[in-house]
Enzyme design. Structure first.
Site, PDB file in Angstrom:
ATOM      1  N   GLU A 288     -28.940  17.840  45.847  1.00 33.65           N
ATOM      2  CA  GLU A 288     -29.218  16.690  44.996  1.00 33.65           C
ATOM      3  C   GLU A 288     -30.029  15.668  45.791  1.00 33.65           C
ATOM      4  O   GLU A 288     -29.664  15.369  46.922  1.00 33.65           O
ATOM      5  CB  GLU A 288     -27.934  16.026  44.489  1.00 33.65           C
ATOM      6  CG  GLU A 288     -28.234  15.040  43.368  1.00 33.65           C
ATOM      7  CD  GLU A 288     -26.994  14.300  42.858  1.00 33.65           C
ATOM      8  OE1 GLU A 288     -26.010  14.192  43.604  1.00 33.65           O
ATOM      9  OE2 GLU A 288     -27.048  13.813  41.732  1.00 33.65           O
ATOM     10  N   GLY A 422     -21.874  10.574  51.678  1.00 32.62           N
ATOM     11  CA  GLY A 422     -20.422  10.546  51.826  1.00 32.62           C
ATOM     12  C   GLY A 422     -19.836  11.885  51.414  1.00 32.62           C
ATOM     13  O   GLY A 422     -18.967  12.435  52.082  1.00 32.62           O
ATOM     14  N   MET A 424     -20.748  15.414  48.302  1.00 29.52           N
ATOM     15  CA  MET A 424     -21.615  15.929  47.233  1.00 29.52           C
ATOM     16  C   MET A 424     -20.803  16.856  46.350  1.00 29.52           C
ATOM     17  O   MET A 424     -20.133  17.759  46.825  1.00 29.52           O
ATOM     18  CB  MET A 424     -22.815  16.657  47.867  1.00 29.52           C
ATOM     19  CG  MET A 424     -23.712  17.379  46.874  1.00 29.52           C
ATOM     20  SD  MET A 424     -24.502  16.219  45.718  1.00 29.52           S
ATOM     21  CE  MET A 424     -24.632  17.259  44.258  1.00 29.52           C
ATOM     22  N   HIS A 457     -13.758  10.427  43.308  1.00 26.49           N
ATOM     23  CA  HIS A 457     -15.134  10.310  42.811  1.00 26.49           C
ATOM     24  C   HIS A 457     -15.739  11.703  42.568  1.00 26.49           C
ATOM     25  O   HIS A 457     -16.267  11.988  41.501  1.00 26.49           O
ATOM     26  CB  HIS A 457     -15.951   9.522  43.840  1.00 26.49           C
ATOM     27  CG  HIS A 457     -17.396   9.329  43.489  1.00 26.49           C
ATOM     28  ND1 HIS A 457     -17.883   8.143  43.003  1.00 26.49           N
ATOM     29  CD2 HIS A 457     -18.460  10.171  43.553  1.00 26.49           C
ATOM     30  CE1 HIS A 457     -19.176   8.262  42.789  1.00 26.49           C
ATOM     31  NE2 HIS A 457     -19.559   9.490  43.113  1.00 26.49           N
ATOM     32  N   GLU A 458     -15.641  12.554  43.564  1.00 25.78           N
ATOM     33  CA  GLU A 458     -16.277  13.874  43.455  1.00 25.78           C
ATOM     34  C   GLU A 458     -15.598  14.742  42.401  1.00 25.78           C
ATOM     35  O   GLU A 458     -16.255  15.513  41.706  1.00 25.78           O
ATOM     36  CB  GLU A 458     -16.286  14.592  44.807  1.00 25.78           C
ATOM     37  CG  GLU A 458     -16.965  13.820  45.937  1.00 25.78           C
ATOM     38  CD  GLU A 458     -18.370  13.344  45.596  1.00 25.78           C
ATOM     39  OE1 GLU A 458     -19.066  14.032  44.832  1.00 25.78           O
ATOM     40  OE2 GLU A 458     -18.765  12.270  46.097  1.00 25.78           O
ATOM     41  N   HIS A 461     -16.812  13.916  39.005  1.00 24.26           N
ATOM     42  CA  HIS A 461     -18.120  14.529  38.747  1.00 24.26           C
ATOM     43  C   HIS A 461     -18.009  15.938  38.182  1.00 24.26           C
ATOM     44  O   HIS A 461     -18.952  16.414  37.541  1.00 24.26           O
ATOM     45  CB  HIS A 461     -18.907  14.653  40.055  1.00 24.26           C
ATOM     46  CG  HIS A 461     -19.732  13.453  40.386  1.00 24.26           C
ATOM     47  ND1 HIS A 461     -20.560  12.847  39.479  1.00 24.26           N
ATOM     48  CD2 HIS A 461     -19.880  12.768  41.550  1.00 24.26           C
ATOM     49  CE1 HIS A 461     -21.185  11.824  40.083  1.00 24.26           C
ATOM     50  NE2 HIS A 461     -20.777  11.762  41.336  1.00 24.26           N
ATOM     51  N   GLU A 480     -23.133   8.774  38.121  1.00 23.74           N
ATOM     52  CA  GLU A 480     -22.594   7.997  39.244  1.00 23.74           C
ATOM     53  C   GLU A 480     -21.763   6.797  38.807  1.00 23.74           C
ATOM     54  O   GLU A 480     -20.751   6.486  39.422  1.00 23.74           O
ATOM     55  CB  GLU A 480     -23.731   7.560  40.163  1.00 23.74           C
ATOM     56  CG  GLU A 480     -24.487   8.727  40.803  1.00 23.74           C
ATOM     57  CD  GLU A 480     -23.600   9.672  41.588  1.00 23.74           C
ATOM     58  OE1 GLU A 480     -22.424   9.338  41.821  1.00 23.74           O
ATOM     59  OE2 GLU A 480     -24.079  10.758  41.963  1.00 23.74           O
TER      60      GLU A 480
HETATM   61 ZN   LIG Z   1     -21.319  10.545  42.932  1.00 23.88          ZN
END
Ligand SMILES: [Zn+2]
Length: 1017
Positions: A288, A422, A424, A457-458, A461, A480
């Site tokens: 990405e 941080g 992916m 967070h990941e 996603h 995001e």
């Molecule tokens: Zn993200």
């Protein structure tokens, strides 16, 4: 993807249904053309002609070594491999948007004569200038006039985005990475369907040497084909004499070789030294946003989803991982083995593909029939338990919350020793920095907070981004902003002991600060170049995105409505691509009170900035007016922007409980509502859940100030922090005198909660640093006294023992870092004693995790202890602690050490290059280093953008930290001069505009407030 600094954060349907494949007028037009498409004049003007000549047919007319080298170095900015020959580079970059055409100005003698004759006839210099670029406007582009070499076909596509007439269905990839020689070969078989009649197939490829290409249409025979390449846009193409017809299927097979990347994207090599001192190598991917094309030729845009079957050949002593579970391992006859992974069970965007070769050890656990594993290098295995536990809990939470189960059979989380972002979110194989995934048993709750939030967070996603993906990078915030919002939201429920609320509040304040600049951009904004794609990974997409989702959730009636809306959205678009309106429409559909979410939210996503709400009161009548909160404006700026603001407020009648909150929607320039005349004060933006700043007018501020001076607990701590943030912002805007800021802060010695104290310290430190760098010595001394006086009793109350509460740790570390930073004797003595104890015990005695930073910072100021700290750094294995040591080392005020550490960070041996942005930002905070850092950046710019792509978050951080300390005209001129000299190497970046604007603001603030400070501080 999680930007590094913020960490502190199927279902295939018929794709033709997907609207993005229906509307494509340009493609249809182009396909009708019997020859090659006419180039759009705008586009031609946009690119220098020299770059067009780089088109070449495969296998014929290959350039000689020099040309090749020169050409490769002309890679898209920041897309690596730019370090070849700087002499070549400066002349060959095709990335000069404004540069005049070059290659065409080398015409043959005959052409010269023709030209001269032509000039004579026209007899006008103006006309010459008009006609010279004319050769670009021909249908076939600008050709070499040399008749003896065959004319190459021009590249059949002239746009940054790929045509939509062909859609990939599946990729079959075989990769042979050679970790000894740091290169790889590969073979990619792409099955495609023709959606519209066309004579061309265009896809992406970058830095790959394609050695063989075959093509097969429907049931026909496979035959060799010529591949055209246009390197500046990283595109390759096939031209056909007969049209491919809609509905036909075809297969393209490409064999190629390439070097493993030595930057942090594509298929890159990484190494680390194990505990026995041996160098270990590995290869990992980071695709990405635009780097899948560096590992295999593909349709590298998020809307081209397909399935992937991946095979990797390896030496028997390595292991491999990919998105899917391993299906089988087969021995090959060359001593290698082949790992084959299951075909992806879902359609997936190319940027989510991942594979890794190296030596890693897992810990695993089954969570609702999904095998969850955390991988690390073998010696760090004992640091993986926390991550496994947090990931398992969060996976359960999301499965339940979204009412859609994670669609793959396994989920791996892996800590990579050298990794820039941080983390992916590759589907099923999430990659992390070691600090974002590994925590020891002894780690402080603050370190756990970092790890848990990055995992949260990941994992979010895997639904927002992976299952439902933005159609194009202009809506990156759908990925995001959502993942950032969900990370805070899920942790509040799943791991409430981590106290994530303070961090989310601080993040919203910082997002407001950035978005107040004229150089900011709308949440959804046009993206038309690689560096614009990189630039989308910024605080607007992440933090503002998350903030407006919080505001929306807080303004919808009923706590389940937001959730219902996003479940509806995820189910409706599962496996597909969306844009921002799809989300708002889903939320509108489930709205119980027929709230028009689209109408409200598009005012927040389609224009930059946010509103300033000004309150004025006459008796029982309250008038609110809104305007754009814009710190600086140029003449072109629209000042008529209006937002649909869900304004909330509380008053002295009822101010703490959620039931006290009143809602008033302000859609127009101004609006009024009534309150009982007895109300003494109003506080708007209850708990700061809205994305706006409030000005209460002199009387309003005075009433709030008096209320707080009387009793701090009349407002929630979020509301207190929000008053502090807002008044500093208004002072920066020039609406409130700094004297009023100081008046409000008088209550702070009674403050005990974390968020108001940390916000006040952050704001005061910012001013302190500006004064320090302007060498306003007497004001610096007075500011120091002011801070120690107002926060002194709170500082003295802090202990140096272990502390369990995250919130208290945050408070303590902020207070003590400030105290020791200001050389408060009490503080530095304690820190020195702890460091001595730590060293004497051979690093076995423990410094509480939240105090390590302040202890290392103090140690680094001593000529004796700095080398000791450096030695500790060299031997530390635990990454979170190691980073704090590095930050300490970089905080030295010894100029020679500063220069050394900057160089070491660039070199990448002792200090990994991934840490360079951290080193630079730390050095810039200190008086001794900020000018060295600025020099360093100018001198090494080309090497920096070799490592970190132009526009990337790392480059944004570097520019911001180096320039945000400036407040004089001389520095403004220097910064402007340097960046404009870069031209295509970065002058167009938004962060440059941001830097210049910030310096102007600093200068303006200083000019306006120096006298006030002299008088009142
Ligand atoms: Zn993200």
């Amino acid at each position: 993807q999680e930007t590094e600094e913020t960490q502190r954060a199927n279902l295939p349907r018929n794709m033709i249904e997907n609207s993005m494949f229906e509307e494509e007028p340009d493609v249809v037009d182009l396909a009708k053309d019997s020859t090659f498409p006419a180039l759009d004049p705008d586009e031609v003007a946009y690119e220098p002609r020299s770059s067009r000549l780089l088109v070449r047919g495969l296998g014929e007319n290959d350039m000689d070594e020099d040309e090749e080298d020169c050409e490769s170095s002309a890679r898209l900015l920041g897309m690596s491999f730019m370090n070849r020959s700087s002499a070549h580079r400066s002349n060959s970059s095709p990335y000069t948007r404004q540069a005049p055409p070059r290659s065409c100005s080398r015409p043959s003698a005959r052409t010269m004569v023709v030209c001269v004759l032509f000039l004579v006839i026209v007899a006008s210099m103006t006309m010459v200038l008009y006609f010279l670029p004319g050769c670009t406007f021909t249908k076939t582009g600008c050709r070499k006039e040399n008749k003896t070499t065959p004319i190459e076909p021009p590249f059949p596509w002239s746009q940054f985005r790929l045509p939509h007439s062909i859609r990939p269905l599946s990729y079959d990839l075989t990769l042979n990475p050679d970790l000894d020689n740091m290169n790889f070969t590969g073979s990619t078989v792409i099955k495609m369907v023709v959606l519209h009649n066309t004579k061309r197939i265009v896809l992406h490829s970058a830095n790959l040497n394609i050695s063989k290409a075959t093509f097969k249409l429907d049931d026909g025979e496979a035959s060799d084909v010529t591949v055209l390449e246009y390197k500046p846009r990283q595109q390759i193409a096939l031209n056909f004499s007969e049209e491919l017809k809609a509905g036909q299927y075809c297969v393209l097979t490409l064999d190629y070789s390439a070097n493993l990347s030595h930057t942090y994207d594509g298929f890159y090599n990484s190494s680390y030294t194990d505990k026995d001192g041996n160098k270990r190598v590995l290869a990992a991917t980071q695709f990405e946003p635009l780097s899948a094309r560096k590992a295999f030729p593909c349709f590298d845009e998020p809307a081209f989803k397909a399935t992937f079957l991946i095979k990797i050949n390896r030496k028997p002593d390595y292991m491999t991982l990919s998105n899917m579970p391993k299906a089988k391992t087969t021995p090959l006859n060359n001593g290698l083995v082949q790992d084959e992974f299951e075909m992806t069970s879902v359609n997936m965007s190319t940027y989510l593909v991942a594979f890794i070769v190296g030596n890693f050890t897992p810990v695993s656990k089954n969570v609702s029939e999904i095998l969850v594993s955390v991988y690390s290098v073998p010696e760090k295995k004992e640091h993986t338990d926390y991550a496994l536990d947090a990931a398992s809990k969060l996976l359960d939470f999301y499965n339940d919350f979204f009412e859609i189960n994670f669609p793959l059979k396994k989920l791996d989380l892996i800590a990579i020793p050298d990794f820039l972002a941080g983390a992916m979110e590759n589907w099923g194989l999430i990659t992390f920095r070691e600090t974002s995934l590994l925590v020891g048993k002894q780690s402080s709750p603050l370190e756990k907070q970092v790890v848990a939030s990055v995992i949260a967070h990941e994992l979010a996603h895997q639904w927002f981004g992976n299952l439902v993906t933005m159609s194009w990078w202009n809506d990156l915030w759908l990925n995001e902003g959502f993942a950032t919002y969900m990370q805070y939201m899920s942790l509040q429920t799943v791991l409430p002991q981590l106290d994530i609320g303070n961090l989310f509040l601080a993040v919203r304040f910082r997002a407001l600060d950035k978005d107040a600049l004229n150089s900011s951009h709308a949440v959804s904004t046009a993206v038309n170049s690689p560096e614009q794609v990189e630039e989308m990974f910024d605080s607007v997409s992440y933090e503002k995105g998350a903030s407006i989702l919080l505001m929306l959730n807080a303004s919808l009636s009923g706590d389940q409505q937001f959730r219902k809306g996003i479940i509806q959205y995820l189910k409706q678009f599962s496996g597909l691509n969306t844009d921002t309106n799809d989300l708002w429409n889903s939320l509108t559909q489930v709205s119980t009170q027929h709230q028009n979410v689209s109408e409200m939210m598009s005012s927040w996503t389609s224009q930059k900035g946010f509103p300033l709400v000004t309150v004025s009161r006459k008796g029982d009548q309250v008038t609110l007016t809104q305007e754009h909160f814009l710190l600086t404006s140029d003449n072109a700026t629209h000042t008529s922007s209006l937002w649909n603001i869900p304004v909330t407020y509380v008053s002295d009648n009822c101010s703490l409980a959620p039931e006290c909150r009143q809602l008033f929607t302000l859609k127009t320039k101004s609006g009024t509502f009534k309150v009982p005349e007895s109300v003494k004060w109003l506080k708007l933006n209850y708990r700061n859940t809205g994305f706006y700043i409030v000005h209460y007018g002199d009387d309003g501020w005075a009433a709030l100030r008096d209320a707080l001076a009387n009793d701090v607990s009349v407002l929630t701590h979020e509301d207190r922090a929000s008053l502090i943030h807002n008044i500093f912002a208004l002072s920066r805007l020039g609406r409130v005198s700094f004297r009023h800021v100081l008046n409000l802060l008088n209550y702070i010695s009674n403050e005990t909660e974390t968020s108001p104290v940390t916000e006040a310290l952050l704001q005061l430190n910012k001013i302190y640093q500006l004064l320090d760098k302007r060498q306003e010595y007497s004001l610096v001394a007075r500011m120091k006294t002011y801070i120690l006086h107002h926060f002194g009793s709170l500082m003295d109350k802090q202990t140096w023992e272990e502390q369990e509460s995250v919130s208290k740790q945050e408070l303590r570390s902020a207070l003590l870092e400030t105290a020791c930073g200001l050389d408060d004797e009490n503080c530095t003595q304690q820190a020195k004693a702890l460091f001595k104890q730590y060293v004497d015990s051979n690093a076995t005695s423990r410094i509480p995790g939240d105090l390590q930073q302040v202890v290392f910072n103090v140690a680094a100021q001593s000529a004796e202890d700095w080398p000791t700290l450096l030695n500790l750094y060299g031997h530390a294995t635990y990454d979170a602690e190691k980073r704090k040591m590095l930050r300490g080392l970089a905080s030295t005020q010894d100029a020679r050490k500063i220069v050394w550490i900057l160089k070491a960070g660039l070199k990448g041996n002792l200090i990994q290059t991934q840490e360079l942005p951290l080193v630079i930002s730390t050095v810039c905070k200190g008086f001794a280093g900020y000018l060295f850092a600025w020099d360093f950046i100018q001198e090494n710019w080309d090497r920096l953008i070799e490592k970190f792509p132009v526009g990337s978050f790392a480059i944004q951080t570097i520019i911001n930290s180096a320039t945000s300390q400036f407040s004089t005209q001389a520095h403004l001129d220097q910064v402007q001069g340097f960046f404009s000299s870069l031209k295509e190497r970065g002058s167009q970046m938004r962060s440059v505009q941001e830097a210049l604007e910030t310096i102007r603001l600093n200068k303006r603030w200083m000019e306006k407030n120096l006298r006030t400070l002299q008088k009142w501080l």
